[in-house]
Design a protein around this motif. Sequence first.
Motif, PDB file in Angstrom:
ATOM      1  N   GLU A   1       0.825  -1.213   0.000  1.00  8.67           N
ATOM      2  CA  GLU A   1       0.000   0.000   0.000  1.00  8.67           C
ATOM      3  C   GLU A   1       0.858   1.260   0.000  1.00  8.67           C
ATOM      4  O   GLU A   1       0.593   2.203  -0.752  1.00  8.67           O
ATOM      5  CB  GLU A   1      -0.942   0.002   1.213  1.00  8.67           C
ATOM      6  N   ALA A   2       1.905   1.278   0.849  1.00 11.94           N
ATOM      7  CA  ALA A   2       2.755   2.464   0.929  1.00 11.94           C
ATOM      8  C   ALA A   2       3.504   2.668  -0.390  1.00 11.94           C
ATOM      9  O   ALA A   2       3.601   3.790  -0.903  1.00 11.94           O
ATOM     10  CB  ALA A   2       3.740   2.334   2.084  1.00 11.94           C
ATOM     11  N   GLN A   3       4.027   1.561  -0.936  1.00 11.17           N
ATOM     12  CA  GLN A   3       4.790   1.680  -2.184  1.00 11.17           C
ATOM     13  C   GLN A   3       3.884   2.082  -3.342  1.00 11.17           C
ATOM     14  O   GLN A   3       4.303   2.832  -4.233  1.00 11.17           O
ATOM     15  CB  GLN A   3       5.508   0.356  -2.473  1.00 11.17           C
ATOM     16  N   ALA A   4       2.627   1.615  -3.324  1.00  9.84           N
ATOM     17  CA  ALA A   4       1.693   2.017  -4.377  1.00  9.84           C
ATOM     18  C   ALA A   4       1.409   3.511  -4.272  1.00  9.84           C
ATOM     19  O   ALA A   4       1.376   4.217  -5.289  1.00  9.84           O
ATOM     20  CB  ALA A   4       0.399   1.213  -4.275  1.00  9.84           C
ATOM     21  N   ALA A   5       1.237   4.015  -3.048  1.00 10.12           N
ATOM     22  CA  ALA A   5       0.984   5.446  -2.854  1.00 10.12           C
ATOM     23  C   ALA A   5       2.159   6.258  -3.397  1.00 10.12           C
ATOM     24  O   ALA A   5       1.975   7.291  -4.045  1.00 10.12           O
ATOM     25  CB  ALA A   5       0.763   5.753  -1.372  1.00 10.12           C
ATOM     26  N   TRP A   6       3.378   5.743  -3.154  1.00 12.02           N
ATOM     27  CA  TRP A   6       4.573   6.423  -3.650  1.00 12.02           C
ATOM     28  C   TRP A   6       4.625   6.372  -5.180  1.00 12.02           C
ATOM     29  O   TRP A   6       4.895   7.372  -5.849  1.00 12.02           O
ATOM     30  CB  TRP A   6       5.800   5.754  -3.025  1.00 12.02           C
ATOM     31  N   SER A   7       4.319   5.198  -5.749  1.00 15.36           N
ATOM     32  CA  SER A   7       4.337   5.059  -7.208  1.00 15.36           C
ATOM     33  C   SER A   7       3.283   5.939  -7.875  1.00 15.36           C
ATOM     34  O   SER A   7       3.433   6.331  -9.023  1.00 15.36           O
ATOM     35  CB  SER A   7       4.079   3.607  -7.614  1.00 15.36           C
ATOM     36  N   GLN A   8       2.195   6.225  -7.132  1.00 19.06           N
ATOM     37  CA  GLN A   8       1.150   7.091  -7.685  1.00 19.06           C
ATOM     38  C   GLN A   8       1.448   8.565  -7.470  1.00 19.06           C
ATOM     39  O   GLN A   8       0.627   9.422  -7.786  1.00 19.06           O
ATOM     40  CB  GLN A   8      -0.199   6.758  -7.029  1.00 19.06           C
ATOM     41  N   GLY A   9       2.612   8.859  -6.882  1.00 18.78           N
ATOM     42  CA  GLY A   9       3.007  10.255  -6.709  1.00 18.78           C
ATOM     43  C   GLY A   9       2.390  10.941  -5.511  1.00 18.78           C
ATOM     44  O   GLY A   9       2.423  12.165  -5.403  1.00 18.78           O
ATOM     45  N   LYS A  10       1.798  10.156  -4.582  1.00 13.95           N
ATOM     46  CA  LYS A  10       1.224  10.799  -3.387  1.00 13.95           C
ATOM     47  C   LYS A  10       2.305  11.153  -2.376  1.00 13.95           C
ATOM     48  O   LYS A  10       2.077  11.965  -1.494  1.00 13.95           O
ATOM     49  CB  LYS A  10       0.204   9.871  -2.734  1.00 13.95           C
ATOM     50  N   ALA A  11       3.452  10.463  -2.477  1.00 14.65           N
ATOM     51  CA  ALA A  11       4.585  10.793  -1.618  1.00 14.65           C
ATOM     52  C   ALA A  11       5.831  10.804  -2.494  1.00 14.65           C
ATOM     53  O   ALA A  11       5.890  10.095  -3.498  1.00 14.65           O
ATOM     54  CB  ALA A  11       4.729   9.779  -0.495  1.00 14.65           C
ATOM     55  N   ALA A  12       6.836  11.614  -2.101  1.00 10.48           N
ATOM     56  CA  ALA A  12       7.991  11.794  -2.979  1.00 10.48           C
ATOM     57  C   ALA A  12       9.121  10.816  -2.691  1.00 10.48           C
ATOM     58  O   ALA A  12       9.830  10.392  -3.592  1.00 10.48           O
ATOM     59  CB  ALA A  12       8.503  13.227  -2.859  1.00 10.48           C
ATOM     60  N   ILE A  13       9.308  10.453  -1.409  1.00  7.13           N
ATOM     61  CA  ILE A  13      10.463   9.646  -1.023  1.00  7.13           C
ATOM     62  C   ILE A  13       9.994   8.437  -0.223  1.00  7.13           C
ATOM     63  O   ILE A  13       9.099   8.564   0.624  1.00  7.13           O
ATOM     64  CB  ILE A  13      11.450  10.487  -0.164  1.00  7.13           C
ATOM     65  N   ILE A  14      10.617   7.282  -0.483  1.00  5.42           N
ATOM     66  CA  ILE A  14      10.296   6.091   0.305  1.00  5.42           C
ATOM     67  C   ILE A  14      11.592   5.320   0.553  1.00  5.42           C
ATOM     68  O   ILE A  14      12.439   5.216  -0.332  1.00  5.42           O
ATOM     69  CB  ILE A  14       9.246   5.197  -0.426  1.00  5.42           C
ATOM     70  N   PRO A  15      11.783   4.822   1.780  1.00  9.61           N
ATOM     71  CA  PRO A  15      12.967   4.000   2.036  1.00  9.61           C
ATOM     72  C   PRO A  15      12.702   2.553   1.605  1.00  9.61           C
ATOM     73  O   PRO A  15      11.599   2.043   1.809  1.00  9.61           O
ATOM     74  CB  PRO A  15      13.128   4.071   3.562  1.00  9.61           C
TER      75      PRO A  15
END
Lengths: 473, 302
Positions: free
Chosen positions: A293-307
Amino acid sequence: MNRSPLPGPYPTRRTLLRTAVTAGVAAPLLSACVTGGGDDADPAAGNTGAKSADNPLGVKTGAPLEVVIFKGGYGDEYAKRAEAVYAQKYAAKVDHQGIQKIGEALQPRFVANTPPDVVDNTGASRLDIATLVSAKQVGDLGQLLDAPALDQPGKTVRDTLLPGVVDDGTFDKVPLTLNLTYTVWGLWYSKPLFAAKGWAFPKTWDEMLALCASIKAAGIAPWTYQGKYPEYINDPLLSMAAKTGGPALIQAVDNLEPNAWKAPGLIGAAEAFAELAGKGYIMSGSEALSHTEAQAAWSQGKAAIIPCGSWLESEQQGVTRPNFDMVMAPVPSRTAADALKQTAVQAASSESFLVPAKAKNPAGGMEYLRILFSKQSAKAFAESAGTLPSVAGATEGLTLSSGLGSVRDAVAAAGRQTFTYRFRTWYAPLAKAVDDATGELVNRRVTAAQWSDRIQKAADALAGDTSVTKYTR
Amino acid sequence: MRHGRWRFLAGALIPALALHVVLVLSPYAQAFYLSLTDWTGVAGEAHFVGAGNYARLGGDSLFLDAVRNNAVMLVVVPLVTIGIGLFLASMMHLGGRGGRRGIAGSGAYQIVYFFPQLLSLVVIAVLWGFVYNPNNGLLNGALRAAGLGGLARSWLASPSLALPAVMAVLIWSSVGFYVVLFSAAIDGIPRELFEAALIDGAGGWATFRKVTLPLVRQSVQVAFVYLGIAALDAFAVVQVMTVGPGGPDGATEVIGLSLYRNAFQYGKFGYASAMGVALFFATLTLAVLALRPGREERAVPA
């Protein structure tokens, strides 16, 4: 004499209940009769041949070989190719098993002292390596590391591996496992997104905070993380601490030294991540999201950086839109006086191969690994798996995707300055204590000082526990 | 004749008895024995450590969290499930006009309530994991749509809400079964008793309290035992749904999860067996306590 042979209803029901509850506990133990006697005879007797330049490990021609491979994201074709080479060279029958439940399949065989010759101990149900090692079930790979590499003349197998790979598989100075893939941890972002907004990925923590302010102003959450599994946010935190404190800090932590977790580097890094959360730079709700879920949100551009580790790109295939062009950057430096350079990265090898101590054909097992870890085999693996193998230069001449290319570049930029913590593999309960504490830290329920106190307490308890096998580095 | 009968009995019983000994009693004996050793799960030998594993349980803060959470579940889950189950079951029989017919469409309700029982617990946990998602989950979505956005929470990631959220799923998934169970029990009550109550001028609540409840007591008792055991377990839902799992920070840890982690992730089978044995006695005590009053009452002739 006409007493009813049927027991009353209550005992029956109670017996059923009792069975239902404890059967789950007892069932795995049934197959493993620990109470039975052990077999002291050397199972490998008669299974060695004469050593020669072409056969440095002394494999006996015709002796059968049994290989158990974890058939996960990378499949098991790569292992079969190496088996074909082995079978042809030694006219041997190779028994191949590509399975997912390594632990369930092999636990009874280790207990019965009839393990296979090569095990790829990987996947969610792998056997705990520290437990296997302390039970003396894993064979010494020293001979293999000192044997000449298969297709790189003048080099031993040890020489062909990336920095840290031998250490990753070493327990009490004895090399016991050899890891096939090389994982690097860092912070991921979309290159075109950053270029379009004119953002540069920060090299220091102050720059990171400034960048986060502008990302937030642009209406995007600066960070997200895989909150359901707090170890993901642990990695950048501990990387930052390692850069500040250098190898001395890592060594103190892994050796369970008193007050190791109170080092300024660790507290400084914990303060940095508490600040990140405190300023609202972590996407709200992240703390409850699974990794997908977190990585999908990042891939959709909802967040800019993910570890994440270097597997992120292949994991996100199919979820990420084309031209997202994800790249991995090293964690920023916390202070100007850090012991390691900013480009240092946390890197460790995984996909761990071992030759059981009680294998029937240990020479064959090691020879199989020599074939599997040859440059040619590693290159084919890199091509099919899309991940970095732990053999140096295996990606030479290959066209790499954006993410994998950035990982290779990060490894090159780090040079010898790669590091890894060993406590996660050595002491799984301590890893759990650290994960829980970090989860609380980034949700602002504990302070950096409390974070360090509670982990130190867990580390001290472990250090004082005589029932746990200790390792040092 | 008599001789042949004994042979028949022996032939019928011995195979079952042998299977019981091999598949049930011997694993028990092994688990009890292993709980006194340091067996790692992969070593061919185990060393005897006496009561060391049991002494360790008392100092394991995560295990104590688990005991506390299981105790809370043991009180809340059976009470709420049985309460809702009894309410729905009696509404389906007594809610309508005349006090006997049940409210309109009660047959359809009975089927709908049973739906969760058709799903595996893991599927239920995954679905509810989506419902509780703080950003695009059904629950927060519904709250926001109803203008109650202020009540939206990060359900599974807040230490105070995570355990209630897990218990809600357990209750939701089991209520349907008990509605059906209690319905059947109410069906078994002679119609004349309700008619007599009606003639005496008893209302819905009085009928429920004075007629229905005493006569379905046996079923309620059994329900307590089964739900108590479910509350002492709760492993699957916690493992699939919660942060960590068992988190945040031990807020939803249960004994089964501690046991699983120690056995299969830490390689401490001896210690995990000690947890299993402790859980065994807890379950046994629960079953004995819950069933004892019923047994005494049966002994007294009506």
